[in-house]
Design a protein around this motif. Structure first.
Motif, PDB file in Angstrom:
ATOM      1  N   LEU B 152       0.846  -1.202   0.000  1.00 40.41           N
ATOM      2  CA  LEU B 152       0.000   0.000   0.000  1.00 40.41           C
ATOM      3  C   LEU B 152       0.877   1.246   0.000  1.00 40.41           C
ATOM      4  O   LEU B 152       0.617   2.221  -0.707  1.00 40.41           O
ATOM      5  CB  LEU B 152      -0.914  -0.012   1.238  1.00 40.41           C
ATOM      6  CG  LEU B 152      -1.835   1.199   1.416  1.00 40.41           C
ATOM      7  CD1 LEU B 152      -2.732   1.399   0.213  1.00 40.41           C
ATOM      8  CD2 LEU B 152      -2.678   1.045   2.665  1.00 40.41           C
ATOM      9  N   GLY B 153       1.956   1.191   0.784  1.00 40.51           N
ATOM     10  CA  GLY B 153       2.909   2.299   0.773  1.00 40.51           C
ATOM     11  C   GLY B 153       3.518   2.491  -0.603  1.00 40.51           C
ATOM     12  O   GLY B 153       3.694   3.611  -1.089  1.00 40.51           O
TER      13      GLY B 153
ATOM     14  N   THR C 122       1.026  11.876   5.662  1.00 44.37           N
ATOM     15  CA  THR C 122       0.946  10.414   5.743  1.00 44.37           C
ATOM     16  C   THR C 122       2.324   9.821   5.975  1.00 44.37           C
ATOM     17  O   THR C 122       2.516   8.965   6.853  1.00 44.37           O
ATOM     18  CB  THR C 122       0.378   9.847   4.434  1.00 44.37           C
ATOM     19  OG1 THR C 122      -0.814  10.508   4.104  1.00 44.37           O
ATOM     20  CG2 THR C 122       0.142   8.358   4.546  1.00 44.37           C
ATOM     21  N   GLY C 123       3.280  10.257   5.160  1.00 43.75           N
ATOM     22  CA  GLY C 123       4.620   9.698   5.261  1.00 43.75           C
ATOM     23  C   GLY C 123       5.232   9.919   6.629  1.00 43.75           C
ATOM     24  O   GLY C 123       5.763   8.986   7.243  1.00 43.75           O
ATOM     25  N   LEU C 124       5.154  11.158   7.128  1.00 43.93           N
ATOM     26  CA  LEU C 124       5.765  11.467   8.416  1.00 43.93           C
ATOM     27  C   LEU C 124       5.128  10.651   9.535  1.00 43.93           C
ATOM     28  O   LEU C 124       5.817  10.082  10.383  1.00 43.93           O
ATOM     29  CB  LEU C 124       5.626  12.964   8.713  1.00 43.93           C
ATOM     30  CG  LEU C 124       6.483  13.872   7.845  1.00 43.93           C
ATOM     31  CD1 LEU C 124       6.091  15.313   8.041  1.00 43.93           C
ATOM     32  CD2 LEU C 124       7.949  13.681   8.160  1.00 43.93           C
ATOM     33  N   LEU C 125       3.797  10.578   9.539  1.00 47.17           N
ATOM     34  CA  LEU C 125       3.133   9.801  10.576  1.00 47.17           C
ATOM     35  C   LEU C 125       3.494   8.327  10.455  1.00 47.17           C
ATOM     36  O   LEU C 125       3.711   7.645  11.446  1.00 47.17           O
ATOM     37  CB  LEU C 125       1.612   9.990  10.480  1.00 47.17           C
ATOM     38  CG  LEU C 125       1.124  11.373  10.896  1.00 47.17           C
ATOM     39  CD1 LEU C 125      -0.313  11.578  10.494  1.00 47.17           C
ATOM     40  CD2 LEU C 125       1.282  11.547  12.389  1.00 47.17           C
ATOM     41  N   GLY C 126       3.573   7.833   9.196  1.00 49.23           N
ATOM     42  CA  GLY C 126       3.915   6.429   9.000  1.00 49.23           C
ATOM     43  C   GLY C 126       5.292   6.088   9.535  1.00 49.23           C
ATOM     44  O   GLY C 126       5.516   4.989  10.024  1.00 49.23           O
ATOM     45  N   ILE C 127       6.220   7.057   9.452  1.00 50.30           N
ATOM     46  CA  ILE C 127       7.570   6.806   9.951  1.00 50.30           C
ATOM     47  C   ILE C 127       7.557   6.581  11.450  1.00 50.30           C
ATOM     48  O   ILE C 127       8.222   5.680  11.960  1.00 50.30           O
ATOM     49  CB  ILE C 127       8.501   7.997   9.645  1.00 50.30           C
ATOM     50  CG1 ILE C 127       8.699   8.166   8.154  1.00 50.30           C
ATOM     51  CG2 ILE C 127       9.845   7.813  10.319  1.00 50.30           C
ATOM     52  CD1 ILE C 127       9.471   9.417   7.829  1.00 50.30           C
ATOM     53  N   VAL C 128       6.794   7.413  12.168  1.00 51.52           N
ATOM     54  CA  VAL C 128       6.941   7.388  13.627  1.00 51.52           C
ATOM     55  C   VAL C 128       6.074   6.365  14.321  1.00 51.52           C
ATOM     56  O   VAL C 128       6.256   6.134  15.515  1.00 51.52           O
ATOM     57  CB  VAL C 128       6.711   8.787  14.244  1.00 51.52           C
ATOM     58  CG1 VAL C 128       7.670   9.781  13.658  1.00 51.52           C
ATOM     59  CG2 VAL C 128       5.293   9.246  14.072  1.00 51.52           C
ATOM     60  N   ALA C 133      11.414  -2.150  10.146  1.00 53.65           N
ATOM     61  CA  ALA C 133      12.470  -1.322   9.563  1.00 53.65           C
ATOM     62  C   ALA C 133      12.236  -1.006   8.087  1.00 53.65           C
ATOM     63  O   ALA C 133      12.526   0.095   7.624  1.00 53.65           O
ATOM     64  CB  ALA C 133      13.822  -2.012   9.734  1.00 53.65           C
ATOM     65  N   PHE C 134      11.721  -1.972   7.320  1.00 48.89           N
ATOM     66  CA  PHE C 134      11.530  -1.694   5.905  1.00 48.89           C
ATOM     67  C   PHE C 134      10.319  -0.810   5.681  1.00 48.89           C
ATOM     68  O   PHE C 134      10.311   0.053   4.807  1.00 48.89           O
ATOM     69  CB  PHE C 134      11.395  -2.995   5.113  1.00 48.89           C
ATOM     70  CG  PHE C 134      11.414  -2.770   3.634  1.00 48.89           C
ATOM     71  CD1 PHE C 134      10.246  -2.806   2.893  1.00 48.89           C
ATOM     72  CD2 PHE C 134      12.597  -2.486   2.989  1.00 48.89           C
ATOM     73  CE1 PHE C 134      10.268  -2.590   1.528  1.00 48.89           C
ATOM     74  CE2 PHE C 134      12.628  -2.264   1.635  1.00 48.89           C
ATOM     75  CZ  PHE C 134      11.456  -2.318   0.904  1.00 48.89           C
ATOM     76  N   ASN C 135       9.280  -0.996   6.464  1.00 48.84           N
ATOM     77  CA  ASN C 135       8.099  -0.149   6.380  1.00 48.84           C
ATOM     78  C   ASN C 135       8.491   1.301   6.644  1.00 48.84           C
ATOM     79  O   ASN C 135       7.971   2.240   6.026  1.00 48.84           O
ATOM     80  CB  ASN C 135       7.061  -0.626   7.403  1.00 48.84           C
ATOM     81  CG  ASN C 135       5.701  -0.033   7.163  1.00 48.84           C
ATOM     82  OD1 ASN C 135       5.149   0.653   8.005  1.00 48.84           O
ATOM     83  ND2 ASN C 135       5.150  -0.257   6.011  1.00 48.84           N
ATOM     84  N   LEU C 136       9.455   1.478   7.558  1.00 50.97           N
ATOM     85  CA  LEU C 136       9.952   2.814   7.844  1.00 50.97           C
ATOM     86  C   LEU C 136      10.560   3.422   6.591  1.00 50.97           C
ATOM     87  O   LEU C 136      10.313   4.588   6.262  1.00 50.97           O
ATOM     88  CB  LEU C 136      11.008   2.737   8.958  1.00 50.97           C
ATOM     89  CG  LEU C 136      11.504   4.042   9.534  1.00 50.97           C
ATOM     90  CD1 LEU C 136      11.719   3.890  11.017  1.00 50.97           C
ATOM     91  CD2 LEU C 136      12.814   4.446   8.894  1.00 50.97           C
ATOM     92  N   PHE C 137      11.345   2.621   5.856  1.00 47.64           N
ATOM     93  CA  PHE C 137      11.958   3.098   4.627  1.00 47.64           C
ATOM     94  C   PHE C 137      10.898   3.539   3.626  1.00 47.64           C
ATOM     95  O   PHE C 137      11.020   4.597   3.001  1.00 47.64           O
ATOM     96  CB  PHE C 137      12.837   1.987   4.041  1.00 47.64           C
ATOM     97  CG  PHE C 137      13.288   2.236   2.640  1.00 47.64           C
ATOM     98  CD1 PHE C 137      12.691   1.575   1.578  1.00 47.64           C
ATOM     99  CD2 PHE C 137      14.300   3.136   2.370  1.00 47.64           C
ATOM    100  CE1 PHE C 137      13.099   1.806   0.275  1.00 47.64           C
ATOM    101  CE2 PHE C 137      14.716   3.377   1.064  1.00 47.64           C
ATOM    102  CZ  PHE C 137      14.116   2.707   0.023  1.00 47.64           C
ATOM    103  N   VAL C 138       9.837   2.735   3.472  1.00 44.62           N
ATOM    104  CA  VAL C 138       8.802   3.063   2.481  1.00 44.62           C
ATOM    105  C   VAL C 138       8.138   4.396   2.821  1.00 44.62           C
ATOM    106  O   VAL C 138       7.994   5.271   1.966  1.00 44.62           O
ATOM    107  CB  VAL C 138       7.739   1.948   2.419  1.00 44.62           C
ATOM    108  CG1 VAL C 138       6.614   2.340   1.486  1.00 44.62           C
ATOM    109  CG2 VAL C 138       8.358   0.651   1.950  1.00 44.62           C
ATOM    110  N   PHE C 139       7.750   4.575   4.074  1.00 49.96           N
ATOM    111  CA  PHE C 139       7.069   5.815   4.435  1.00 49.96           C
ATOM    112  C   PHE C 139       8.030   6.990   4.488  1.00 49.96           C
ATOM    113  O   PHE C 139       7.634   8.142   4.253  1.00 49.96           O
ATOM    114  CB  PHE C 139       6.306   5.637   5.748  1.00 49.96           C
ATOM    115  CG  PHE C 139       4.985   4.968   5.530  1.00 49.96           C
ATOM    116  CD1 PHE C 139       4.889   3.597   5.458  1.00 49.96           C
ATOM    117  CD2 PHE C 139       3.846   5.720   5.313  1.00 49.96           C
ATOM    118  CE1 PHE C 139       3.676   2.980   5.204  1.00 49.96           C
ATOM    119  CE2 PHE C 139       2.633   5.113   5.069  1.00 49.96           C
ATOM    120  CZ  PHE C 139       2.541   3.746   5.007  1.00 49.96           C
ATOM    121  N   LEU C 140       9.302   6.724   4.767  1.00 46.25           N
ATOM    122  CA  LEU C 140      10.302   7.778   4.666  1.00 46.25           C
ATOM    123  C   LEU C 140      10.353   8.294   3.239  1.00 46.25           C
ATOM    124  O   LEU C 140      10.425   9.506   2.998  1.00 46.25           O
ATOM    125  CB  LEU C 140      11.671   7.219   5.086  1.00 46.25           C
ATOM    126  CG  LEU C 140      12.835   8.200   5.110  1.00 46.25           C
ATOM    127  CD1 LEU C 140      12.614   9.229   6.192  1.00 46.25           C
ATOM    128  CD2 LEU C 140      14.129   7.459   5.357  1.00 46.25           C
TER     129      LEU C 140
END
Lengths: 118, 324, 494
Positions: B152-153, C122-128, C133-140
């Motif tokens: 989704l991302g 969305t991205g900033l909230l998704g990071i925090v 770890a990989f999900n962090l990369f995607v939202f970053l």
């Protein structure tokens, strides 16, 4: 011998990564920079996929008669990373087009000169 | 034999990589990048990463090259010599490369089946997928279900790129059909394009729905679907292509794909489960998984196809606006 | 259903609202929609933060797959503090944006602007909130890509080059983080942060993990603009639209610092990061350089936006200084400063945006005598400036107090002197603006300048108000920061 061969794959890929990285930071042409970024990222993908490979394995699609499969998780991660790389390339190139229209050049040195005069 | 192919491909990649750094003609560099991407895709095939190979070929060798060529057409082809010495970049690159090589010394050997990376999660995915999800392609099961949120991302990233290109380059609709006279004369191109377009679209749909059983899935399908229309635009002119798919429709489709994906997740929540839980979507958990995967792949395919076309039209219509 | 799924909704709400925003034709509807969504996001953030404060760390398995086979959302006090800051700044900026954006961006781009803003949120909230770890990369990457677009919408052509420079550096940083995460995965076989924390001690002695640490640190340092990798920041903040500068100054680098904290304390662990890898010493050195160099450059800047941008680099140095101490007091001080800096810089950039609306410029010589014509705007700027310097009764004083205490407790009294010296430098560059606006004679054109509209003044003064509130009663923020620091350092000790 197996030690050298065991890591040789990774080392070649690292050289590829550095080639891309060098292109990004050393070349002043903006399009070259974007291309360098693309090469850098693609080579990182090769590194990841090399990690997933299992000797004698096959593609991770479950089928009769195959017992050893290569690791599917890095494949998934890299699929996402390829798409991210495309997004970055598209945005980078769009910016280059606009910069060329605004400055008349795609060379970083010439852009600096123009900015200094502003 | 596999090792031999592997070594040859890596060697070719190195040659291509060095050529890309050194060459001054950007058109040649774009072509070399396309070759680099194809070689990588071949290497991925050798490394058993079939889904990744398909995606790299479609996105890297396909779309990225088109965008680079479009950018070169809108800017310049020659690269000028750098003014500063490359000493600092060389030092940085050398240090980074050395650090990485140093880091690989303790890594498990290439191809080692006992490496920890294969034991923890991979074994569980390979083992559980047939019962829990019932789909042979484990990459699809991980991508669409276990780690569906990352996907989704990913769709959101593509959507962001589309928005970005829209904001930067806009999208000018051509009333007149502008086409280079040289291309107009190529009857062969127009006939083949007409023949191939339905085949390409059909192939894209096949990739989309067959992604559960073989390499494929939403991203590859979306890109191939867009390629069909890009071929049409090349053969018949930008104006005709834009009349075929109006701008507003592309915006709606790009948004619709993301919304379909999120809707599947929200439906899971409404039915009492967690976000993106497919088990609750049908009476039987495995059917629920199938349904969920199919819907999200459809959403992904729609957004990717629409965004690829938005980006392509954005670049190419800019070119024609430069003509007087 | 709603309450149980709050962690997912925190990111899903802005994520879904972005494509919907694209479909809106009228720019005014786009603004209204973005404002509505920002308010909903803030409501969810407050509810989540309350739950974490009362019950402790929340864990949410997306897709209902058990960790680590699925992706986990994991919110502890540090994450809760971050979502509050990001959501609050977003909600305050939206009413301000209506006039500011209409003035600075072409009409046909306004809907796209708000779509991008929602994607960045969305991205900033998704990071925090993520625990993977990989999900962090995607939202970053989601937040970074949308930031590149937002910056490029600035009014001059230099916005384009600033966005491009940020794109190149940001992508290199993200790729480094990807390499680091990949190496971590290779040695442990997992991507979930808590799982990594469990499995890493067995392999931390390997060269691979040390290199992974280095790559992650360098990659994150680019994102949070740690000296000397801060090069993208001054141009990006200077040439972006005013709203974007305010939003990014208050949130984007904070998210980067959060990522650093996550990796250093939760994933790699206190022991490895600071004892084995000497991250503390290196960070301290770089933080000192950032504080000194950036403050000095600010003193000589004539473009006030650029001055504030370099000031941000110095402020990032303060936070990193606190973190480099690796003590509970140090990390608490760092987190307090993250919150306060968001309030201070947010207010300052909003005030500058008012100036830009009326004057069309933010250089010192164009601002001569401005205070008589825009008294409320300049008063807001002065108040924010006082907080930046660290006057008592302001939030800035609270941060500096805790930072100096932490530094002295660790025995580094020369650093305490450094903090005071840099406050003096801040006094000098803020004074230059005050002098120009209050004490210099205005040009002839100045008499046409009116005060900024209320829709822009109220958000700026709201942030100033919170600044003073925190300056007087900081107990809530301090207790949350302390809990956050305990969660981070305590988890590492397990």
């Amino acid at each position: 011998m197996s030690n050298l061969l065991g890591h040789y794959n990774y080392w070649i890929v690292i050289i590829l990564m550095m080639t891309g990285f060098y292109t990004v930071i050393a070349r002043p042409n903006l399009i070259k920079k974007v291309i360098g970024l693309f090469i850098f990222q693609t080579s990182v993908f090769i590194l990841f996929i090399s990690m997933a490979k299992i000797e004698g394995g096959s593609a991770p699609i479950i089928a009769e008669g195959i017992s050893v499969y290569s690791n599917p998780l890095p494949h998934v991660l890299i699929l996402t990373a390829i798409v991210v790389s495309l997004a970055t390339t598209a945005l980078g190139l769009a910016l280059v087009v606009r910069i060329r229209e605004a400055y008349g050049t795609t060379n970083e040195d010439e852009i600096h000169v123009q900015d200094e005069q502003d | 034999m596999e090792h031999f192919i592997d070594i040859v491909l890596l060697g070719l990649l190195m040659i291509t990589g060095f050529a890309i750094v050194r060459m001054r003609s950007l058109l040649a560099v774009a072509m070399l990048t396309s070759i680099y991407s194809l070689l990588s895709a071949s290497l991925f095939m050798v490394l058993d990463a079939v889904d990744v190979a398909l995606t790299e070929a479609a996105i890297g060798a396909g779309i990225s090259t088109i965008l680079m060529l479009a950018t070169i057409a809108l800017t310049t082809d020659r690269e000028k010599a750098p003014r500063h010495t490359p000493l600092l970049p060389l030092v940085v690159v050398f240090t980074t490369g050395a650090a990485l090589i140093y880091g690989t010394l303790d890594m498990p050997h290439y191809g080692d089946p006992d490496a920890p990376v294969h034991r923890r999660m991979a074994a569980a995915y390979l083992h559980d997928t047939p019962e829990e999800i019932g789909v042979p392609n484990v990459v699809t099961s991980v991508l669409a279900s276990y780690r569906g949120y990352d996907t989704l991302g990913e769709v959101t990233v593509i959507f962001t790129a589309g928005i970005g290109v829209l904001a930067l380059l806009g999208y000018r609709t051509r009333r007149r059909n502008i086409q280079s006279p040289a291309i107009k004369k190529l009857v062969v191109l127009r006939v083949i394009a007409k023949l191939f377009l339905p085949l390409i679209l059909l192939f894209a749909l096949y990739i989309l729905f067959h992604g559960d059983y073989g390499p494929g899935g939403g991203f590859q399908a979306g890109v191939i679907f867009a390629t069909g229309f890009i071929l049409y635009a090349l053969a018949f002119g930008l104006g005709n292509a834009q009349r075929l798919i109006p701008q507003r429709l592309l915006h709606v489709l790009a948004a619709a794909g993301v919304l379909i994906y999120a809707a599947v997740g929200i439906e899971g929540m409404l039915l009492g489960g967690k976000f993106l839980e497919y088990r609750v979507l049908a009476d039987d958990p495995v059917t629920g998984q199938h349904l969920g995967i199919m819907l999200i792949e459809l959403g992904v395919g729609i957004t990717v196809a629409a965004v690829m076309l938005i980006i392509y039209f954005g670049f190419v219509s800019r070119q024609h606006s430069g003509d007087s | 259903m709603l309450l149980a799924n709050l962690p997912a909704l925190q990111v899903v709400i802005p994520l879904v609202s972005a494509p919907l925003c694209l479909l809106l034709r009228n720019p005014r509807h786009a603004w209204a929609w973005a404002t509505l969504v920002s308010t909903m996001v803030l409501a969810v953030a407050v509810m989540l933060a309350q739950r974490v404060y009362a019950e402790g760390t929340i864990s949410y398995a997306i897709g209902a797959w058990a960790t680590p086979w699925g992706i986990e959302y994991r919110i502890d006090m540090a994450g809760a503090l971050m979502i509050l800051v990001i959501a609050a700044i977003g909600a305050v900026i939206m009413p301000y944006a209506r006039r500011s954006i209409r003035h600075e961006i072409a009409r046909k781009h306004i809907t796209l602007f708000y779509t991008c803003y929602l994607l960045c949120l969305t991205g900033l909230l998704g990071i925090v909130v993520t625990g993977d770890a990989f999900n962090l990369f995607v939202f970053l990457e989601i937040s970074s890509l949308s930031s590149y677009v937002l910056i490029s919408l600035g009014s001059t052509r230099r916005a384009l080059t600033a966005a491009f420079q940020y794109l190149v550096m940001g992508t290199i940083g993200a790729t480094f983080i990807l390499i680091g995460v990949g190496l971590l995965y290779m040695m442990t076989g997992t991507l979930n942060m808590t799982d990594l924390a469990e499995r890493l001690p067995a392999v931390t002695d390997t060269r691979t993990i040390r290199v992974a640490f280095a790559f992650v640190t360098v990659g994150v340092s680019i994102k949070l603009a740690l000296f000397p990798l801060h090069i993208w920041l001054p141009n990006a903040y200077t040439f972006a639209p005013s709203v974007v500068s305010a939003f990014m100054a208050a949130t984007a680098t904070k998210a980067g610092m959060y990522v650093l904290l996550r990796f250093f304390f939760t994933v790699f662990g206190n022991q490895f990061s600071f004892t084995a890898m000497h991250a503390g010493e290196i960070l301290m050195l770089l933080a000192v350089a950032a504080i000194l160099v950036a403050s000095l450059v600010s003193v000589f800047e004539n473009n006030v936006k650029r001055m504030l941008a370099y000031s941000s680099v110095a402020q990032i140095g303060y936070t990193i200084l606190g973190i480099s101490l690796a003590s509970t007091a140090g990390v608490t001080a760092g987190m307090i400063h993250m919150v306060n800096h968001a309030l201070i810089k947010g207010a300052l950039f909003l005030a500058l945006g008012c100036v830009f609306l009326r004057l069309g410029s933010v250089t010192l010589k164009d601002m001569h005598g401005l205070a008589r014509h825009m008294p409320w705007t300049m008063a807001a700027f002065v108040a924010g400036g006082l907080s930046l310097i660290g006057m008592p009764l302001t939030a800035g004083f609270i941060s500096k107090w805790y930072l100096v205490s932490a530094v002295l407790a660790a025995g580094y009294w020369p650093l305490a002197v450094l903090v005071l010296v840099s406050s003096l430098l801040a006094l000098i560059y803020i004074w230059r603006v005050v002098e120009a606006a209050y004490f210099n004679a205005p040009d002839a054109a100045m008499h046409k300048v009116k005060e900024a509209p209320a829709s822009m003044l109220i958000p700026a003064w709201l942030l100033i108000g919170v600044n003073f509130y925190v300056g007087i009663d900081a107990s809530l923020i301090v207790s949350m920061a302390q809990q956050a620091a305990d969660a981070l350092i305590g988890a590492a000790l397990q």
